[in-house]
Design an enzyme around this catalytic site. Structure first.
Site, PDB file in Angstrom:
ATOM      1  N   HIS A  45       0.811  -1.209   0.000  1.00 24.86           N
ATOM      2  CA  HIS A  45       0.000   0.000   0.000  1.00 24.86           C
ATOM      3  C   HIS A  45       0.849   1.265   0.000  1.00 24.86           C
ATOM      4  O   HIS A  45       0.453   2.275  -0.580  1.00 24.86           O
ATOM      5  CB  HIS A  45      -1.024  -0.043   1.124  1.00 24.86           C
ATOM      6  CG  HIS A  45      -2.160  -0.927   0.729  1.00 24.86           C
ATOM      7  ND1 HIS A  45      -2.173  -2.263   1.012  1.00 24.86           N
ATOM      8  CD2 HIS A  45      -3.238  -0.682  -0.029  1.00 24.86           C
ATOM      9  CE1 HIS A  45      -3.255  -2.792   0.467  1.00 24.86           C
ATOM     10  NE2 HIS A  45      -3.922  -1.858  -0.163  1.00 24.86           N
ATOM     11  N   ARG A  82     -10.139   1.609  -2.974  1.00 26.23           N
ATOM     12  CA  ARG A  82      -9.769   0.605  -1.966  1.00 26.23           C
ATOM     13  C   ARG A  82     -10.272   1.085  -0.603  1.00 26.23           C
ATOM     14  O   ARG A  82      -9.573   1.827   0.079  1.00 26.23           O
ATOM     15  CB  ARG A  82      -8.249   0.436  -1.927  1.00 26.23           C
ATOM     16  CG  ARG A  82      -7.648  -0.231  -3.155  1.00 26.23           C
ATOM     17  CD  ARG A  82      -6.140  -0.335  -3.007  1.00 26.23           C
ATOM     18  NE  ARG A  82      -5.550  -1.304  -3.893  1.00 26.23           N
ATOM     19  CZ  ARG A  82      -5.013  -1.023  -5.077  1.00 26.23           C
ATOM     20  NH1 ARG A  82      -5.002   0.214  -5.513  1.00 26.23           N
ATOM     21  NH2 ARG A  82      -4.483  -1.989  -5.809  1.00 26.23           N
ATOM     22  N   ARG A 123     -14.695  -0.895  -3.681  1.00 24.72           N
ATOM     23  CA  ARG A 123     -14.499  -2.272  -3.235  1.00 24.72           C
ATOM     24  C   ARG A 123     -14.773  -2.355  -1.741  1.00 24.72           C
ATOM     25  O   ARG A 123     -14.265  -1.537  -0.970  1.00 24.72           O
ATOM     26  CB  ARG A 123     -13.054  -2.690  -3.526  1.00 24.72           C
ATOM     27  CG  ARG A 123     -12.738  -4.066  -2.970  1.00 24.72           C
ATOM     28  CD  ARG A 123     -11.381  -4.509  -3.407  1.00 24.72           C
ATOM     29  NE  ARG A 123     -10.323  -3.823  -2.676  1.00 24.72           N
ATOM     30  CZ  ARG A 123      -9.034  -3.957  -2.961  1.00 24.72           C
ATOM     31  NH1 ARG A 123      -8.667  -4.697  -3.981  1.00 24.72           N
ATOM     32  NH2 ARG A 123      -8.124  -3.325  -2.252  1.00 24.72           N
ATOM     33  N   GLU A 183      -9.967 -12.156  -8.956  1.00 23.45           N
ATOM     34  CA  GLU A 183      -8.554 -12.148  -8.557  1.00 23.45           C
ATOM     35  C   GLU A 183      -8.113 -13.489  -7.987  1.00 23.45           C
ATOM     36  O   GLU A 183      -7.054 -13.589  -7.367  1.00 23.45           O
ATOM     37  CB  GLU A 183      -8.282 -11.015  -7.558  1.00 23.45           C
ATOM     38  CG  GLU A 183      -9.160 -11.006  -6.333  1.00 23.45           C
ATOM     39  CD  GLU A 183      -8.850  -9.846  -5.389  1.00 23.45           C
ATOM     40  OE1 GLU A 183      -7.795  -9.222  -5.481  1.00 23.45           O
ATOM     41  OE2 GLU A 183      -9.706  -9.579  -4.519  1.00 23.45           O
ATOM     42  N   ASN A 200      -3.078  -8.121  -9.535  1.00 23.24           N
ATOM     43  CA  ASN A 200      -2.038  -8.176  -8.493  1.00 23.24           C
ATOM     44  C   ASN A 200      -2.154  -9.479  -7.721  1.00 23.24           C
ATOM     45  O   ASN A 200      -1.154 -10.153  -7.439  1.00 23.24           O
ATOM     46  CB  ASN A 200      -2.175  -7.007  -7.516  1.00 23.24           C
ATOM     47  CG  ASN A 200      -2.127  -5.662  -8.206  1.00 23.24           C
ATOM     48  OD1 ASN A 200      -1.752  -5.592  -9.374  1.00 23.24           O
ATOM     49  ND2 ASN A 200      -2.502  -4.620  -7.517  1.00 23.24           N
ATOM     50  N   ASP A 201      -3.382  -9.831  -7.368  1.00 21.31           N
ATOM     51  CA  ASP A 201      -3.576 -11.095  -6.664  1.00 21.31           C
ATOM     52  C   ASP A 201      -3.720 -12.268  -7.629  1.00 21.31           C
ATOM     53  O   ASP A 201      -3.221 -13.356  -7.357  1.00 21.31           O
ATOM     54  CB  ASP A 201      -4.803 -11.010  -5.753  1.00 21.31           C
ATOM     55  CG  ASP A 201      -4.452 -10.315  -4.446  1.00 21.31           C
ATOM     56  OD1 ASP A 201      -3.410 -10.675  -3.858  1.00 21.31           O
ATOM     57  OD2 ASP A 201      -5.187  -9.420  -4.027  1.00 21.31           O
ATOM     58  N   ARG A 223       3.215 -11.894  -3.905  1.00 22.75           N
ATOM     59  CA  ARG A 223       3.478 -10.633  -4.612  1.00 22.75           C
ATOM     60  C   ARG A 223       4.560  -9.794  -3.935  1.00 22.75           C
ATOM     61  O   ARG A 223       5.117  -8.888  -4.548  1.00 22.75           O
ATOM     62  CB  ARG A 223       2.185  -9.835  -4.781  1.00 22.75           C
ATOM     63  CG  ARG A 223       1.519  -9.421  -3.486  1.00 22.75           C
ATOM     64  CD  ARG A 223       0.054  -9.067  -3.710  1.00 22.75           C
ATOM     65  NE  ARG A 223      -0.182  -7.632  -3.772  1.00 22.75           N
ATOM     66  CZ  ARG A 223      -1.398  -7.085  -3.804  1.00 22.75           C
ATOM     67  NH1 ARG A 223      -2.471  -7.831  -3.814  1.00 22.75           N
ATOM     68  NH2 ARG A 223      -1.536  -5.787  -3.850  1.00 22.75           N
ATOM     69  N   CYS A 276      -8.406  -3.747 -12.691  1.00 25.94           N
ATOM     70  CA  CYS A 276      -7.881  -2.718 -11.791  1.00 25.94           C
ATOM     71  C   CYS A 276      -6.520  -3.114 -11.210  1.00 25.94           C
ATOM     72  O   CYS A 276      -5.959  -2.381 -10.410  1.00 25.94           O
ATOM     73  CB  CYS A 276      -8.867  -2.420 -10.674  1.00 25.94           C
ATOM     74  SG  CYS A 276      -9.328  -3.878  -9.732  1.00 25.94           S
TER      75      CYS A 276
HETATM   76  C1  PEP Z   1      -5.477  -6.698  -7.213  1.00 29.20           C
HETATM   77  O1  PEP Z   1      -5.396  -7.675  -6.465  1.00 29.20           O
HETATM   78  O2  PEP Z   1      -5.137  -6.720  -8.408  1.00 29.20           O
HETATM   79  C2  PEP Z   1      -5.985  -5.407  -6.721  1.00 29.20           C
HETATM   80  C3  PEP Z   1      -6.218  -4.415  -7.553  1.00 29.20           C
HETATM   81  O3  PEP Z   1      -6.223  -5.247  -5.395  1.00 29.20           O
HETATM   82  P1  PEP Z   1      -5.104  -5.072  -4.265  1.00 29.20           P
HETATM   83  O4  PEP Z   1      -3.835  -4.694  -4.960  1.00 29.20           O
HETATM   84  O5  PEP Z   1      -5.618  -4.014  -3.364  1.00 29.20           O
HETATM   85  O6  PEP Z   1      -5.076  -6.427  -3.637  1.00 29.20           O
HETATM   86 MG    MG Z   2      -6.378  -7.893  -4.555  1.00 32.38          MG
END
Ligand code: PEP
Ligand code: MG
Length: 567
Positions: free
Chosen positions: A186, A293, A329, A428, A451-452, A462, A499
């Site tokens: 974050h 978020r 979200r 995700e 990302n996930d 990650r 996203c």
């Molecule tokens: C993701 O997982 O791609 C995402 C956008 O959410 P976060 O990065 O907050 O897990």
């Molecule tokens: Mg995520």
């Protein structure tokens, strides 16, 4: 030279401001010259008030009225006659200034934190800040105040927390260096949203980088140069000029529709973590918000934010976006998103555990507070609800049932909301990808969280450097998953969005056009760049690219083709 994680692009050249938590430990001692001790207290108080006045001035100049108000409260607590009298009385009895200040402010802190009224409880944090400031000055420690820094400051901190960034003086911060955090942490996301170059996870940064040193931060490469040579300085100054020229060229893409070269319209929206980020997104010409978020509101608080507090934050963004879509979200707690006061149990595999929608559905009354706040905000704009970490259809069905319950509760209260509010799935997890057809039939939109999704698909954390070679969207397994998810959304006629960070990857954008992605949600500084790349490709060209890459067997081969095809 220090190597860290390349968290936010750009180059910062400036002077290191090392912010370490002040060491406020002291041995209380009896004093004889009580007049001199009282003068010491007065000097510390004057310094604190002078610092606070500067903060108020800087915040007011930046239009941060609410923040300036908080600083005003700090000043009042420092200048309070009752407190001053109490502290001077203690000192007159032979107590040292540190012990007298600590005892007095501790007493008020305990009193305020025990109060029923939330507003009074919040004041306790202000009292703690004044106590820290006065003690630090008495003990001869420096306080680095992130809200009013000199120009070209390179902020070096152990950890960048959401509350630190809330009042960071963006105009004067040339770059940020931290000791913790990965590229999708974050802290990294915040730096990108604020467009501040950043290098994270530099081991021992706060001890190895001397305060006052000249520093260059290369956010794209993830390197930090301390006391650079004149050659390095000249090279980097030239790079800064080039980056500025590139940025100026992007201005041609401001205020125009996002379209492929053959005229297919796409939606280009922003990822945000707070109403403040929404300003940056609008400054960069976003067409709405693709991911708010909401957990940042929770991370930045001392306890679960109330329905009213959440409603105000969501409403603010909805109004700022003035009718443009705003996808919010619901709480994505757990995994890498810890919220200390929620006290979730420690787990061996937190990424596979009790988190996000699993936690929320297990605590429906708590979850409904958020759902009601979202529904209420939907009366002020095009607010949509997005559910994180979905793995089976029951989760979507259960959320929808709770939304219906909340609507009935709001009806009873006579509160307005959008009865047709959309509920979408954040895709995700590999499970959601495999049942994309089932999910698409029962929800209103998809937004792919790469990302996930990449992490879970490749079984690669990650944030773990050693497996970073597996973690990229060019992996054939990831490509197949994305093609399937977007294809199912297209077939069902629902919006296919993304996203995750891959939506802003210049090499990857044509792949997403080829797959048929409708909506790209990216961090504010990537908006104009993404619009330019989208405008350079026709669907037919993107389809041809897909043909070429989908038969390849390794991520390296895929990346090679994408690099060779880049425009
Ligand atoms: C993701 O997982 O791609 C995402 C956008 O959410 P976060 O990065 O907050 O897990
Ligand atoms: Mg995520």
């Amino acid at each position: 030279m220090f190597q860290g994680v390349n968290a936010s692009d750009g180059i910062g050249i400036g002077v290191a401001r090392v912010a370490v938590e002040p060491d406020l430990s002291f041995e209380p001692k009896a004093v004889e010259d009580t007049a001199a001790e009282q003068a010491r207290y007065e000097a510390a108080r004057d310094r604190f008030i002078e610092m606070t006045d500067k903060q108020i001035e800087s915040m007011t100049a930046r239009g941060l009225v609410a923040e300036a108000g908080i600083m005003g409260a700090h000043k009042e607590f420092a200048e309070d006659d009752g407190l001053i009298e109490q502290i001077n009385g203690e000192i007159a009895g032979g107590t040292c200034a540190e012990a007298a200040v600590k005892a007095a402010y501790d007493m008020y802190y305990d009193m305020f934190s025990a109060m029923e009224d939330e507003l009074f409880r919040e004041r306790a944090a202000d009292i703690a800040d004044v106590r820290t400031g006065l003690l630090a000055f008495l003990l001869g420690q420096e306080l680095v105040d992130l809200s009013s820094l000199p120009e070209n400051s390179i902020v070096v901190v152990s950890e960048l927390t959401p509350s630190m960034t809330a009042d960071i003086d963006k105009e004067h911060v040339a770059a940020i260096v931290t000791e913790t955090g990965g590229r999708t942490s974050h802290a990294a996301i915040i730096c990108r949203a604020l467009e501040i170059p950043a290098v994270l996870s530099v081991d021992g940064a706060t001890t190895s980088i001397p305060a006052g040193a000249n520093v260059i931060v290369d956010g794209a490469k993830g390197i930090v140069l301390v006391d650079p040579s004149s050659q390095d300085l000249a090279d980097y100054k030239a790079k800064v000029m080039k980056l500025a020229a590139d940025k100026a060229a992007l201005e041609a893409f401001r205020g125009v529709a996002t379209k492929t070269a053959d005229g297919i319209e796409k939606l280009l929206v922003a990822n945000i973590g707070s109403p403040k980020d929404a300003e940056g997104a609008l400054d960069n010409d976003c067409e709405g918000v693709g991911l708010f978020r909401s957990e940042f509101l929770f991370m930045d608080a001392q306890e679960l934010p109330s329905e009213e507090e959440q409603f105000q934050a969501y409403k603010k963004v909805a109004e700022m976006m003035n009718g443009k879509p705003v996808i919010i979200r619901t709480l994505d707690v757990g995994g890498d998103k810890e919220i200390p006061y929620m006290d979730l149990p420690k787990e061996e595999n937190p990424f596979l555990g009790y988190r996000a929608i699993r936690y929320c559905l297990d605590n429906p009354e708590e979850y409904k507070v958020q759902l009601r706040a979202l529904l209420r905000a939907s009366a002020f704009g095009d607010v949509k609800i997005m559910v994180p970490l979905v793995t089976c259809i029951d989760e979507i069905r259960n959320v929808k049932a709770l939304v219906e319950e909340c609507k009935a509760e709001l009806d009873e209260r006579g509160v307005k909301y959008n009865p047709d509010i959309e509920v979408g799935t954040m895709v995700e997890t590999p499970a959601a990808s495999l049942i994309a057809d089932v999910l698409a039939a029962e929800c209103d939109f998809f937004s792919i969280g790469t990302n996930d999704l990449i992490g879970y698909t490749m079984c690669a954390d990650r944030g773990q450097d050693k497996v970073a070679y597996l973690y990229n969207p060019y992996q054939p397994a990831v490509l197949r998953s994305l093609q399937r998810i977007i294809g199912e959304a297209n077939k069902a006629g629902i919006l296919a969005g993304m996203c995750g960070e891959a939506a802003a990857d210049p090499l990857f954008i044509p792949v997403l056009i080829g797959f048929g992605l409708d909506e790209f949600s990216v961090s504010a500084p990537s908006i104009l760049k993404a619009r330019r790349i989208i405008s350079q490709w026709t669907k037919a060209e993107a389809d041809a690219l897909i043909e070429k890459i989908m038969c390849l067997k390794t991520d390296e081969e895929v990346k090679e083709v994408l690099v060779a095809s880049a425009k």
